[in-house]
Design an enzyme around this catalytic site. Structure first.
Site, PDB file in Angstrom:
ATOM      1  N   CYS A   7       0.232  48.200  15.028  1.00 22.81           N
ATOM      2  CA  CYS A   7      -0.640  47.953  16.656  1.00 22.81           C
ATOM      3  C   CYS A   7      -1.066  49.234  17.311  1.00 22.81           C
ATOM      4  O   CYS A   7      -0.707  50.268  17.727  1.00 22.81           O
ATOM      5  CB  CYS A   7      -0.028  47.564  17.723  1.00 22.81           C
ATOM      6  SG  CYS A   7       1.079  45.553  16.650  1.00 22.81           S
ATOM      7  N   ARG A  56      -4.622  50.185  12.725  1.00 19.19           N
ATOM      8  CA  ARG A  56      -3.460  50.124  13.455  1.00 19.19           C
ATOM      9  C   ARG A  56      -3.160  48.120  12.775  1.00 19.19           C
ATOM     10  O   ARG A  56      -1.915  48.169  12.964  1.00 19.19           O
ATOM     11  CB  ARG A  56      -3.334  50.956  14.211  1.00 19.19           C
ATOM     12  CG  ARG A  56      -3.300  52.635  14.438  1.00 19.19           C
ATOM     13  CD  ARG A  56      -2.868  52.604  15.507  1.00 19.19           C
ATOM     14  NE  ARG A  56      -1.275  52.757  16.146  1.00 19.19           N
ATOM     15  CZ  ARG A  56      -1.171  54.027  15.499  1.00 19.19           C
ATOM     16  NH1 ARG A  56      -2.428  54.752  15.049  1.00 19.19           N
ATOM     17  NH2 ARG A  56       0.413  54.288  15.748  1.00 19.19           N
ATOM     18  N   TRP A  90      -0.818  44.024  15.361  1.00 18.53           N
ATOM     19  CA  TRP A  90      -0.340  44.412  13.609  1.00 18.53           C
ATOM     20  C   TRP A  90       1.122  42.798  13.647  1.00 18.53           C
ATOM     21  O   TRP A  90       1.842  43.398  14.587  1.00 18.53           O
ATOM     22  CB  TRP A  90      -0.384  44.913  12.682  1.00 18.53           C
ATOM     23  CG  TRP A  90      -0.069  44.460  11.593  1.00 18.53           C
ATOM     24  CD1 TRP A  90      -0.718  44.388  10.700  1.00 18.53           C
ATOM     25  CD2 TRP A  90       1.348  44.948  11.382  1.00 18.53           C
ATOM     26  NE1 TRP A  90       0.077  43.915   9.408  1.00 18.53           N
ATOM     27  CE2 TRP A  90       1.372  44.399   9.691  1.00 18.53           C
ATOM     28  CE3 TRP A  90       3.306  44.762  11.107  1.00 18.53           C
ATOM     29  CZ2 TRP A  90       2.425  44.438   8.607  1.00 18.53           C
ATOM     30  CZ3 TRP A  90       3.803  44.299  10.649  1.00 18.53           C
ATOM     31  CH2 TRP A  90       3.392  44.012   9.489  1.00 18.53           C
ATOM     32  N   ASN A 131       4.237  48.546  21.050  1.00 20.57           N
ATOM     33  CA  ASN A 131       3.651  48.654  19.645  1.00 20.57           C
ATOM     34  C   ASN A 131       5.076  49.192  19.200  1.00 20.57           C
ATOM     35  O   ASN A 131       6.052  50.275  19.585  1.00 20.57           O
ATOM     36  CB  ASN A 131       2.925  50.208  19.341  1.00 20.57           C
ATOM     37  CG  ASN A 131       3.072  50.451  18.031  1.00 20.57           C
ATOM     38  OD1 ASN A 131       2.620  49.367  17.078  1.00 20.57           O
ATOM     39  ND2 ASN A 131       2.832  51.768  17.971  1.00 20.57           N
ATOM     40  N   GLY A 132       5.481  48.511  18.168  1.00 16.22           N
ATOM     41  CA  GLY A 132       7.275  49.178  17.630  1.00 16.22           C
ATOM     42  C   GLY A 132       7.955  47.717  17.303  1.00 16.22           C
ATOM     43  O   GLY A 132       7.585  46.075  17.465  1.00 16.22           O
ATOM     44  N   GLU A 151      -0.763  51.942  -9.122  1.00 19.34           N
ATOM     45  CA  GLU A 151      -1.722  51.805  -8.439  1.00 19.34           C
ATOM     46  C   GLU A 151      -3.144  50.926  -8.436  1.00 19.34           C
ATOM     47  O   GLU A 151      -3.382  50.007  -7.118  1.00 19.34           O
ATOM     48  CB  GLU A 151      -1.944  53.638  -8.133  1.00 19.34           C
ATOM     49  CG  GLU A 151      -3.308  54.148  -7.314  1.00 19.34           C
ATOM     50  CD  GLU A 151      -2.884  53.186  -5.659  1.00 19.34           C
ATOM     51  OE1 GLU A 151      -2.300  52.783  -5.342  1.00 19.34           O
ATOM     52  OE2 GLU A 151      -4.212  53.306  -4.363  1.00 19.34           O
ATOM     53  N   LYS A 169      -3.779  48.160  -6.128  1.00 19.94           N
ATOM     54  CA  LYS A 169      -5.363  48.020  -5.669  1.00 19.94           C
ATOM     55  C   LYS A 169      -5.707  46.343  -5.227  1.00 19.94           C
ATOM     56  O   LYS A 169      -6.501  46.140  -4.032  1.00 19.94           O
ATOM     57  CB  LYS A 169      -6.093  48.702  -5.918  1.00 19.94           C
ATOM     58  CG  LYS A 169      -6.856  49.846  -5.032  1.00 19.94           C
ATOM     59  CD  LYS A 169      -6.348  51.116  -4.512  1.00 19.94           C
ATOM     60  CE  LYS A 169      -5.339  50.359  -3.061  1.00 19.94           C
ATOM     61  NZ  LYS A 169      -5.160  51.564  -2.804  1.00 19.94           N
ATOM     62  N   GLU A 172      -3.775  43.831  -3.238  1.00 20.81           N
ATOM     63  CA  GLU A 172      -4.278  44.430  -1.382  1.00 20.81           C
ATOM     64  C   GLU A 172      -5.278  43.207  -0.609  1.00 20.81           C
ATOM     65  O   GLU A 172      -5.146  43.337   0.153  1.00 20.81           O
ATOM     66  CB  GLU A 172      -4.395  46.017  -1.092  1.00 20.81           C
ATOM     67  CG  GLU A 172      -2.706  46.996  -0.787  1.00 20.81           C
ATOM     68  CD  GLU A 172      -3.434  48.240  -0.775  1.00 20.81           C
ATOM     69  OE1 GLU A 172      -2.846  49.138   0.251  1.00 20.81           O
ATOM     70  OE2 GLU A 172      -4.320  48.953  -1.491  1.00 20.81           O
ATOM     71  N   HIS A 230      10.420  43.644 -21.552  1.00 24.97           N
ATOM     72  CA  HIS A 230      11.491  43.215 -21.583  1.00 24.97           C
ATOM     73  C   HIS A 230      11.506  42.639 -20.373  1.00 24.97           C
ATOM     74  O   HIS A 230      12.429  41.798 -18.957  1.00 24.97           O
ATOM     75  CB  HIS A 230      11.933  45.048 -20.501  1.00 24.97           C
ATOM     76  CG  HIS A 230      12.476  45.893 -21.936  1.00 24.97           C
ATOM     77  ND1 HIS A 230      13.266  45.098 -23.170  1.00 24.97           N
ATOM     78  CD2 HIS A 230      12.381  47.107 -22.443  1.00 24.97           C
ATOM     79  CE1 HIS A 230      13.786  46.541 -23.538  1.00 24.97           C
ATOM     80  NE2 HIS A 230      12.450  46.961 -23.162  1.00 24.97           N
ATOM     81  N   LYS A 256      -3.853  49.715   8.288  1.00 29.70           N
ATOM     82  CA  LYS A 256      -4.851  51.556   7.670  1.00 29.70           C
ATOM     83  C   LYS A 256      -2.942  51.878   7.846  1.00 29.70           C
ATOM     84  O   LYS A 256      -2.590  53.289   7.240  1.00 29.70           O
ATOM     85  CB  LYS A 256      -5.258  51.863   8.251  1.00 29.70           C
ATOM     86  CG  LYS A 256      -5.476  53.006   7.769  1.00 29.70           C
ATOM     87  CD  LYS A 256      -6.810  52.966   6.466  1.00 29.70           C
ATOM     88  CE  LYS A 256      -7.032  54.299   5.334  1.00 29.70           C
ATOM     89  NZ  LYS A 256      -6.615  54.274   3.967  1.00 29.70           N
TER      90      LYS A 256
HETATM   91  C1  G6P Z   1      -0.767  51.104   4.035  1.00 28.23           C
HETATM   92  C2  G6P Z   1      -1.719  50.920   3.377  1.00 28.23           C
HETATM   93  C3  G6P Z   1      -1.769  51.783   3.013  1.00 28.23           C
HETATM   94  C4  G6P Z   1      -0.755  53.340   2.192  1.00 28.23           C
HETATM   95  C5  G6P Z   1       0.284  53.128   3.010  1.00 28.23           C
HETATM   96  C6  G6P Z   1       0.939  54.689   3.751  1.00 28.23           C
HETATM   97  O1  G6P Z   1       1.009  50.035   3.555  1.00 28.23           O
HETATM   98  O2  G6P Z   1      -2.015  49.546   4.330  1.00 28.23           O
HETATM   99  O3  G6P Z   1      -3.054  52.077   2.235  1.00 28.23           O
HETATM  100  O4  G6P Z   1      -1.364  53.699   1.469  1.00 28.23           O
HETATM  101  O5  G6P Z   1       0.447  52.455   4.129  1.00 28.23           O
HETATM  102  O6  G6P Z   1       0.152  54.794   4.561  1.00 28.23           O
HETATM  103  P1  G6P Z   1      -0.272  56.887   4.539  1.00 28.23           P
HETATM  104  O7  G6P Z   1      -0.898  56.406   6.312  1.00 28.23           O
HETATM  105  O8  G6P Z   1       1.613  57.062   4.779  1.00 28.23           O
HETATM  106  O9  G6P Z   1      -0.221  57.175   3.273  1.00 28.23           O
END
Ligand code: G6P
Length: 610
Positions: free
Chosen positions: A2, A27, A77, A103-104, A483, A487, A490, A506, A605
């Site tokens: 947020c 956010r 969010w 926020n929180g 990763e 990706k 996501e 396994h 983000k």
């Molecule tokens: C969120 C983002 C990811 C990111 C992660 C950690 O989940 O969507 O893309 O890798 O947070 O974020 P940071 O800012 O700590 O790298």
């Protein structure tokens, strides 16, 4: 998560709030809202709606707000309660005089709500936030500041707050514990915001509110107190950084633009960090003697940054001979890690605001550990918590799925590993120099990969119909597989799993049939033959294989359905290269499926809740 922005001053609040909110959209973007005090009456007025901030802007065109010089706003969010207009902030009390953005998470909101309901308070939303407004109302026989102070002492959890009250139309109150909040100081105007860039074009003078602090803002006054009510003399910082360009520059999406920025990001990093064959890690704040003294490292990070950390483990152990443990930050906190004076903690975070990573760092600090971080956002909370910071300077990353920040984190980890290995004399000067030479070649190899964007996208498009993907890699490309899968899920919402190829038998092998696609990272390395055996096992079960292989490996074509080639490099550096085709595969599949790649559903983000 947020984003919060608040204003009190001499200008019209609304445009300032909306403009700031747009900068905080990373956010969270499931709903947003704005509240002002209409000064003629005075009374509070709000506009809020579901969806992105552009929806709020549309709403304001038809349902405008009167002029006002004080207001608060929020982009959400969802944690408690579905994304909806009703659950969007600001929230109010029964009297309709108090407005709160938050926020929180208020962990004890249920018990507080039960008490308030018994007292006759009527709740409209399912949020935890609404209890704050009603609690302030409960304490309203006191002055505004005291009522907020009393309320805050009843709250448990992590939060940042902005509060206004129509009986006090000149006052904005802010408070934080856990979640970030800054105060921007202007001339006859003051701001609150979740981060600095949201207000940087208005003022560069900021107060980083500390945990457990509350502030009272008027247009020409800022007073800071502890939650206990003790007055505090705040430190005023002059922000020296600027916020870089945030335009798509002709690319269809920020993500695609950021993928294409990677050659530049690494070129700049290497030109400032490598002089001759010397690695310069300004900001690390550790002497060579200190670097020699550590006997273990612990890396904490979340999401993509965690995957960078996993690659870091392989390379630091190999090059520098230090044992490295890597934890997702949210687990590190709760697993009683054994930290000694010889432990170095490395936190990796693009935003530097991730709540779990910050909490892990605080935990380690409390146990006496030295903290260094790899971070992209200047002046972030993580940077301020760390003893030393290695900034990646990748520029603003807008796409929620991390791309350039990831490869910049990897590149920085290579530099750190090389530095550690030289100081600890673990590899010869010659080996180190060769590796540095190869590292400096990476940006031009990136250019070569990016020339094939179209053909890689064709492969993505042709395979976008698969309902499930498996990503396999070995050794230091096992994290690359994780990763690649992250990706894809996501941004395309296709279930995707990353696995160590040797572990496939396994369990995941049970998934494989002609309806599954398997991305195999089969670049030249010590484990190449073993990877080929895994490919044969998938072939026998009719899985559709997309291989990422090294140029010149013609024989692999016969075993797989599609091949994406990367240029040949030192095997130790291949995670840097394979990242690009993996990003492009995810991007092309997601766009083919019509997904919103820059702002995928349910994600944000910067994740500022635990
Ligand atoms: C969120 C983002 C990811 C990111 C992660 C950690 O989940 O969507 O893309 O890798 O947070 O974020 P940071 O800012 O700590 O790298």
């Amino acid at each position: 998560m947020c984003g919060i922005i608040g204003y009190v001053g001499h200008q019209q609040a609304l445009p300032i709030l909306i403009e700031g909110l747009k900068k905080l959209e990373y956010r969270g973007y499931d709903s947003s809202g704005v509240g002002i005090i209409c000064l003629d009456e005075p009374k509070i007025m709000i506009r809020k709606c579901e969806g992105k901030i552009c929806n709020l802007q549309e709403l304001l065109k038809t349902h405008g707000l009167p002029e006002s010089t004080i207001g608060i706003s929020h982009t959400r969010w969802a944690t408690h309660g579905v994304p909806s207009r009703v659950n969007a902030h600001p929230h109010s009390d029964c009297s309709g005089k108090i407005l709160v953005v938050h926020n929180g998470i208020i962990e004890n909101y249920q018990e507080l709500k039960s008490v308030l309901v018994k007292k006759g308070h009527k709740f409209l939303s399912q949020t935890d936030t609404e209890v704050i407004a009603h609690l302030i109302e409960e304490h309203s026989e006191k002055d505004f500041l005291t009522a907020v102070q009393k309320t805050i002492r009843q709250l448990r959890g992590a939060f940042a707050l902005g509060v206004i009250h129509s009986d006090h139309p000149e006052t904005l109150i802010a408070a934080r514990i856990g979640s970030p909040l800054i105060i921007g100081l202007g001339k006859n105007e003051n701001f609150i915001a979740s981060d600095v860039p949201a207000i940087l074009d208005r003022t560069a003078k900021v107060i980083y509110l500390k945990d457990g602090e509350l502030a009272l803002l008027r247009k020409n006054l800022v007073q800071v107190y502890t939650f206990a009510g003790k007055s505090v003399r705040p430190k005023i910082d002059q922000v020296s950084f600027t916020v870089g360009s945030v335009h798509k520059e002709g690319f269809a999406h920020f993500m695609l633009k950021e993928i294409h920025e990677q050659p530049n990001v690494l070129t700049q990093m290497f030109s400032s960090r490598i002089k001759g064959f010397q690695i310069h890690l300004e900001g690390l704040q550790l002497t060579d003697a200190e670097l020699k003294g550590f006997d273990q490292m612990m890396i904490v990070a979340c999401g993509t940054a965690y995957h960078a950390g996993l690659v870091g483990k392989y390379i630091i152990e190999k090059l520098a001979g230090i044992s490295v443990a890597v934890d997702v930050s949210s687990e590190f906190r709760y697993r009683s890690p054994i930290i000694t004076p010889k432990t170095l903690i490395l936190a990796i975070s693009q935003s530097g605001e991730t709540a779990d990573t910050l909490a892990a760092v605080k935990e380690a600090k409390a146990k006496g550990a030295k903290i260094i971080s790899i971070c992209n956002v200047l002046g972030s909370s993580l940077a301020r918590e760390s003893d030393g910071v290695l900034y990646t300077h990748a520029g603003p990353e807008i796409g929620v799925a991390s791309t350039k920040a990831y490869t910049a984190q990897l590149a920085m980890l290579y530099l750190l590993a090389l530095k550690l290995s030289r100081v600890r004399k673990k590899i010869s000067r010659k080996t180190s120099q060769e590796l540095i030479k190869d590292l400096k070649e990476i940006p031009s190899l990136y250019q070569r990969i990016l020339k094939h964007t179209q053909s890689i996208s064709r492969i993505g498009h042709d395979n976008a119909h698969f309902g499930c993907f498996l990503f396999l890699g070995r050794n230091l490309n096992f994290p690359s597989a994780l990763e690649g899968a992250l990706k894809l899920k996501e941004i395309s919402y296709i279930p995707a799993e990353g696995y160590a190829a040797g572990e496939m038998k396994h369990g995941p092998i049970a998934l494989i049939d002609e309806y599954r696609a398997v991305v195999c990272i089969a670049v030249q390395s010590d484990t190449y033959e073993k990877m080929i055996s895994n490919i044969e096992e998938i072939r026998s079960r009719r899985g559709k294989i997309i291989a990422i292989a090294t140029e010149g490996d013609d024989s692999i074509k016969e075993r797989v359905h599609e091949v994406i080639y990367i240029p040949s490099t030192n095997p130790l550096l291949t995670p840097l290269l394979v990242a690009l085709p993996l990003q492009l595969i995810a991007y092309s599949i997601a766009t083919k499926r019509g997904c919103d790649v820059d702002q995928p559903r349910n994600l944000a983000k910067s994740v500022t809740v635990e």
